[in-house]
Design a protein around this motif. Sequence first.
Motif, mmCIF file in Angstrom:
data_model
loop_
_atom_site.group_PDB
_atom_site.id
_atom_site.type_symbol
_atom_site.label_atom_id
_atom_site.label_comp_id
_atom_site.label_asym_id
_atom_site.label_seq_id
_atom_site.Cartn_x
_atom_site.Cartn_y
_atom_site.Cartn_z
ATOM 1 N N LEU A 271 0.845 -1.187 0.000
ATOM 2 C CA LEU A 271 0.000 0.000 0.000
ATOM 3 C C LEU A 271 0.886 1.244 0.000
ATOM 4 O O LEU A 271 1.861 1.315 0.754
ATOM 5 C CB LEU A 271 -0.905 0.032 1.236
ATOM 6 N N LYS A 272 0.533 2.207 -0.843
ATOM 7 C CA LYS A 272 1.315 3.436 -0.911
ATOM 8 C C LYS A 272 0.397 4.649 -0.927
ATOM 9 O O LYS A 272 -0.690 4.608 -1.511
ATOM 10 C CB LYS A 272 2.195 3.457 -2.176
ATOM 11 N N MET A 273 0.842 5.697 -0.259
ATOM 12 C CA MET A 273 0.190 6.994 -0.331
ATOM 13 C C MET A 273 1.160 7.957 -0.988
ATOM 14 O O MET A 273 2.250 8.213 -0.463
ATOM 15 C CB MET A 273 -0.206 7.502 1.056
ATOM 16 N N TYR A 274 0.784 8.467 -2.153
ATOM 17 C CA TYR A 274 1.603 9.445 -2.857
ATOM 18 C C TYR A 274 1.082 10.842 -2.532
ATOM 19 O O TYR A 274 -0.113 11.098 -2.597
ATOM 20 C CB TYR A 274 1.536 9.218 -4.370
ATOM 21 N N ILE A 275 1.996 11.726 -2.184
ATOM 22 C CA ILE A 275 1.674 13.128 -1.933
ATOM 23 C C ILE A 275 2.379 13.958 -2.997
ATOM 24 O O ILE A 275 3.588 13.806 -3.220
ATOM 25 C CB ILE A 275 2.146 13.582 -0.531
ATOM 26 N N HIS A 276 1.616 14.823 -3.672
ATOM 27 C CA HIS A 276 2.229 15.639 -4.720
ATOM 28 C C HIS A 276 3.212 16.620 -4.101
ATOM 29 O O HIS A 276 2.897 17.295 -3.116
ATOM 30 C CB HIS A 276 1.147 16.394 -5.494
ATOM 31 N N SER A 277 4.401 16.691 -4.682
ATOM 32 C CA SER A 277 5.462 17.533 -4.122
ATOM 33 C C SER A 277 5.098 19.013 -4.124
ATOM 34 O O SER A 277 5.634 19.786 -3.326
ATOM 35 C CB SER A 277 6.765 17.322 -4.905
ATOM 36 N N GLN A 278 4.162 19.430 -5.004
ATOM 37 C CA GLN A 278 3.748 20.830 -5.048
ATOM 38 C C GLN A 278 2.494 21.098 -4.221
ATOM 39 O O GLN A 278 2.035 22.233 -4.148
ATOM 40 C CB GLN A 278 3.487 21.244 -6.506
ATOM 41 N N ARG A 279 1.944 20.057 -3.628
ATOM 42 C CA ARG A 279 0.751 20.202 -2.786
ATOM 43 C C ARG A 279 0.924 19.380 -1.510
ATOM 44 O O ARG A 279 0.028 18.693 -1.065
ATOM 45 C CB ARG A 279 -0.506 19.748 -3.538
ATOM 46 N N ASN A 280 2.094 19.487 -0.941
ATOM 47 C CA ASN A 280 2.406 18.761 0.291
ATOM 48 C C ASN A 280 1.990 19.599 1.493
ATOM 49 O O ASN A 280 2.809 20.137 2.221
ATOM 50 C CB ASN A 280 3.903 18.426 0.336
#
Length: 321
Positions: A271-280
């Motif tokens: 399971l992975k949660m990706y967070i956008h680097s420009q909307r962290n």
Amino acid sequence: MAVLVTEQLDDVISTTIRHIVPMVVDNFFTSRALFVRMMARNNVVLDGGHEIQQPFLYDSPPGGSYSLGEELDITRKQVMSSLRFPWATYFGAVTVEGQEMLENHGPERIIDLVEIRMQAARMKLEETMGTDLYGSDVDGPGIVGLRAACDNGDTIGSYGGITRASTGPGNVIKGNVNTSNVGLDQMTTAMGSATVGTARPDLIVMAQATWNTVHDLLGGGGTAANNLKRFDGDASLGDAGFQVLAYQGADIVVDQQCPADHVFYLNTAYLKMYIHSQRNFETDGPWTPPNHDQKVWRIFTASAFVNCAPRLSTMMTNADA
């Protein structure tokens, strides 16, 4: 002078928000056991781009034993595909009324006011994203949740842009659905259905009522059973404030936003949660809405939740029946 004071207060609030945001993020990722486990596995990842593309293997290349002089099969096969997920965007607003700024004049009182509003914004994000985390929607705008990620195709026909099927890539992304009510035999079956080799669920998530039932099934209801090591799960979950039961090597925890009657047997390694680097958890403001005596700051985040191996998870949908 009034303009200068207002600008100074704006700076104080903006500085306070920037100072508080890291604590807000820390609290957000300790708000549920699944996030704690994913953080411990370094499965919360900063990323960017138009969308998330998660490669996965669904077939094997030619190979095997062969006899002397036998022609080898070197046919090129497609063995890999990708799950594709759009970014799900969320926001939280911190609004301070002009009247409140007058009533709370002074940096210390303004900081206290902003801290309370920031915590309220965090709780709103937790509530909204927590609900979506267990959702079945695959069309946005929220994250594609566990109900969709763990389905076998009977209810949610596609995942990550791929249609679930009995062959090809669609077979690999079929999860396991168990419609039995919760019991030790049923739990053993559910664990087994998501076990391949040494890969097996390590986290079981359920609502409070179901957890209470499982607690008693494991011996929590009797005096003699108090000798059982019921709370011997992952120390990091216990340190984060979660009560943890243990069953066949998996930790059992409560999530208040887990749907009633549902139990999720999760292999969190996939399971992975990706967070956008420009909307962290980025902030903007202050800005003043037209015709309002207000100052508004906003927190933005964009994320994608991915189950890289749905077949290694099981979902119960009738647990409390």
